[in-house]
Scaffold this motif. Structure first.
Motif, PDB file in Angstrom:
ATOM      1  N   ALA A  58      -9.538 -44.271 -31.026  1.00 14.45           N
ATOM      2  CA  ALA A  58      -8.125 -44.661 -31.067  1.00 14.45           C
ATOM      3  C   ALA A  58      -7.710 -45.307 -32.382  1.00 14.45           C
ATOM      4  O   ALA A  58      -6.663 -44.951 -32.927  1.00 14.45           O
ATOM      5  N   PRO A  59      -8.479 -46.254 -32.944  1.00 12.66           N
ATOM      6  CA  PRO A  59      -8.039 -46.842 -34.223  1.00 12.66           C
ATOM      7  C   PRO A  59      -7.903 -45.801 -35.337  1.00 12.66           C
ATOM      8  O   PRO A  59      -6.954 -45.864 -36.127  1.00 12.66           O
ATOM      9  N   ALA A  60      -8.817 -44.837 -35.383  1.00 14.10           N
ATOM     10  CA  ALA A  60      -8.715 -43.798 -36.406  1.00 14.10           C
ATOM     11  C   ALA A  60      -7.477 -42.938 -36.189  1.00 14.10           C
ATOM     12  O   ALA A  60      -6.790 -42.570 -37.149  1.00 14.10           O
ATOM     13  N   LEU A  61      -7.176 -42.635 -34.941  1.00 13.33           N
ATOM     14  CA  LEU A  61      -5.994 -41.825 -34.655  1.00 13.33           C
ATOM     15  C   LEU A  61      -4.709 -42.569 -34.983  1.00 13.33           C
ATOM     16  O   LEU A  61      -3.736 -41.970 -35.462  1.00 13.33           O
ATOM     17  N   ILE A  62      -4.683 -43.861 -34.739  1.00 12.55           N
ATOM     18  CA  ILE A  62      -3.502 -44.659 -35.090  1.00 12.55           C
ATOM     19  C   ILE A  62      -3.304 -44.656 -36.601  1.00 12.55           C
ATOM     20  O   ILE A  62      -2.184 -44.518 -37.099  1.00 12.55           O
ATOM     21  N   LEU A  63      -4.393 -44.787 -37.339  1.00 14.08           N
ATOM     22  CA  LEU A  63      -4.308 -44.761 -38.799  1.00 14.08           C
ATOM     23  C   LEU A  63      -3.820 -43.399 -39.289  1.00 14.08           C
ATOM     24  O   LEU A  63      -2.967 -43.328 -40.178  1.00 14.08           O
ATOM     25  N   VAL A  64      -4.330 -42.337 -38.715  1.00 21.32           N
ATOM     26  CA  VAL A  64      -3.885 -40.992 -39.099  1.00 21.32           C
ATOM     27  C   VAL A  64      -2.404 -40.818 -38.792  1.00 21.32           C
ATOM     28  O   VAL A  64      -1.645 -40.270 -39.595  1.00 21.32           O
ATOM     29  N   GLY A  65      -1.956 -41.308 -37.637  1.00 24.41           N
ATOM     30  CA  GLY A  65      -0.539 -41.237 -37.295  1.00 24.41           C
ATOM     31  C   GLY A  65       0.324 -42.006 -38.268  1.00 24.41           C
ATOM     32  O   GLY A  65       1.401 -41.548 -38.662  1.00 24.41           O
ATOM     33  N   ALA A  66      -0.149 -43.174 -38.676  1.00 26.88           N
ATOM     34  CA  ALA A  66       0.616 -43.963 -39.655  1.00 26.88           C
ATOM     35  C   ALA A  66       0.699 -43.241 -40.993  1.00 26.88           C
ATOM     36  O   ALA A  66       1.742 -43.254 -41.653  1.00 26.88           O
ATOM     37  N   LEU A  67      -0.385 -42.602 -41.392  1.00 31.04           N
ATOM     38  CA  LEU A  67      -0.367 -41.854 -42.647  1.00 31.04           C
ATOM     39  C   LEU A  67       0.546 -40.624 -42.547  1.00 31.04           C
ATOM     40  O   LEU A  67       1.186 -40.243 -43.525  1.00 31.04           O
ATOM     41  N   MET A  68       0.605 -40.023 -41.372  1.00 31.48           N
ATOM     42  CA  MET A  68       1.478 -38.858 -41.196  1.00 31.48           C
ATOM     43  C   MET A  68       2.947 -39.241 -41.261  1.00 31.48           C
ATOM     44  O   MET A  68       3.783 -38.448 -41.713  1.00 31.48           O
ATOM     45  N   THR A  69       3.291 -40.430 -40.823  1.00 30.60           N
ATOM     46  CA  THR A  69       4.698 -40.819 -40.824  1.00 30.60           C
ATOM     47  C   THR A  69       5.236 -41.042 -42.234  1.00 30.60           C
ATOM     48  O   THR A  69       6.452 -41.042 -42.426  1.00 30.60           O
ATOM     49  N   GLN A  70       4.365 -41.229 -43.211  1.00 29.93           N
ATOM     50  CA  GLN A  70       4.838 -41.391 -44.590  1.00 29.93           C
ATOM     51  C   GLN A  70       5.571 -40.143 -45.075  1.00 29.93           C
ATOM     52  O   GLN A  70       6.516 -40.239 -45.848  1.00 29.93           O
ATOM     53  N   SER A  71       5.140 -38.982 -44.615  1.00 32.14           N
ATOM     54  CA  SER A  71       5.764 -37.743 -45.085  1.00 32.14           C
ATOM     55  C   SER A  71       7.121 -37.490 -44.426  1.00 32.14           C
ATOM     56  O   SER A  71       7.874 -36.631 -44.878  1.00 32.14           O
ATOM     57  N   ILE A  72       7.454 -38.226 -43.372  1.00 32.68           N
ATOM     58  CA  ILE A  72       8.761 -38.053 -42.729  1.00 32.68           C
ATOM     59  C   ILE A  72       9.890 -38.407 -43.693  1.00 32.68           C
ATOM     60  O   ILE A  72      10.956 -37.784 -43.667  1.00 32.68           O
ATOM     61  N   ALA A  73       9.672 -39.349 -44.560  1.00 28.47           N
ATOM     62  CA  ALA A  73      10.697 -39.750 -45.518  1.00 28.47           C
ATOM     63  C   ALA A  73      11.020 -38.633 -46.517  1.00 28.47           C
ATOM     64  O   ALA A  73      12.090 -38.633 -47.111  1.00 28.47           O
ATOM     65  N   GLN A  74      10.104 -37.694 -46.696  1.00 25.60           N
ATOM     66  CA  GLN A  74      10.311 -36.620 -47.669  1.00 25.60           C
ATOM     67  C   GLN A  74      11.045 -35.415 -47.090  1.00 25.60           C
ATOM     68  O   GLN A  74      11.313 -34.455 -47.794  1.00 25.60           O
ATOM     69  N   ILE A  75      11.375 -35.460 -45.816  1.00 26.44           N
ATOM     70  CA  ILE A  75      12.092 -34.347 -45.189  1.00 26.44           C
ATOM     71  C   ILE A  75      13.557 -34.396 -45.626  1.00 26.44           C
ATOM     72  O   ILE A  75      14.168 -35.458 -45.659  1.00 26.44           O
TER      73      ILE A  75
END
Length: 142
Positions: A58-75
């Motif tokens: 779970a901690p690794a998945l939360i970190l991956v999710g947080a990193l994925m949300t950074q690209s939302i700003a570029q949409i």
């Protein structure tokens, strides 16, 4: 006089071409051998990976999710043909419990929206192929 060749090649250029292609081929073979060895090693380590409980990831998945949300700003949210498929992907992933399903719905929506707005030239050939394959997947699963 016809010699059976359509063009002439300088012997020095030919040697360089053979050398470059030989090096590229050997590099590709070496990469394939390394991947095969790593896959063979993975067979023996699969039980070790299976021994790790789901809640430990779970901690690794939360970190991956947080990193994925950074690209939302570029949409490009102002462009509907970019924003809607991205929004659909973001919404579908947690609701379907599948990243693959979210991505496939987004790819299908992207192609449909681009075609619907007359901007079908912006869809790459790879996306056309993926769209057809994803649609066939959903037809097969229905």
């Amino acid at each position: 006089m016809f010699t059976g060749r359509f063009y002439t090649v300088d012997p020095t250029e030919r040697r360089q071409w053979v050398y470059d292609n030989t090096v590229a081929t050997l590099a590709a073979v070496a990469i394939n051998v390394v991947v095969a060895v790593l896959f063979a090693a993975a067979v023996f380590f699969a039980p070790v990976a299976g021994a790790i409980p789901g809640f430990a990831t779970a901690p690794a998945l939360i970190l991956v999710g947080a990193l994925m949300t950074q690209s939302i700003a570029q949409i490009a949210w102002a462009d509907f043909t970019e924003a809607f498929p991205a929004f659909l992907m973001i919404l579908a992933m947690p609701l379907t419990f599948s990243i693959a399903t979210g991505l496939s719905l987004g790819v299908i929506a992207y192609t449909i929206v681009k075609v619907g707005t007359g901007r079908y030239r912006e869809v790459s050939p790879v996306l056309w192929i993926l769209t057809v394959l994803f649609i066939l997947r959903y037809v097969y699963l229905a």
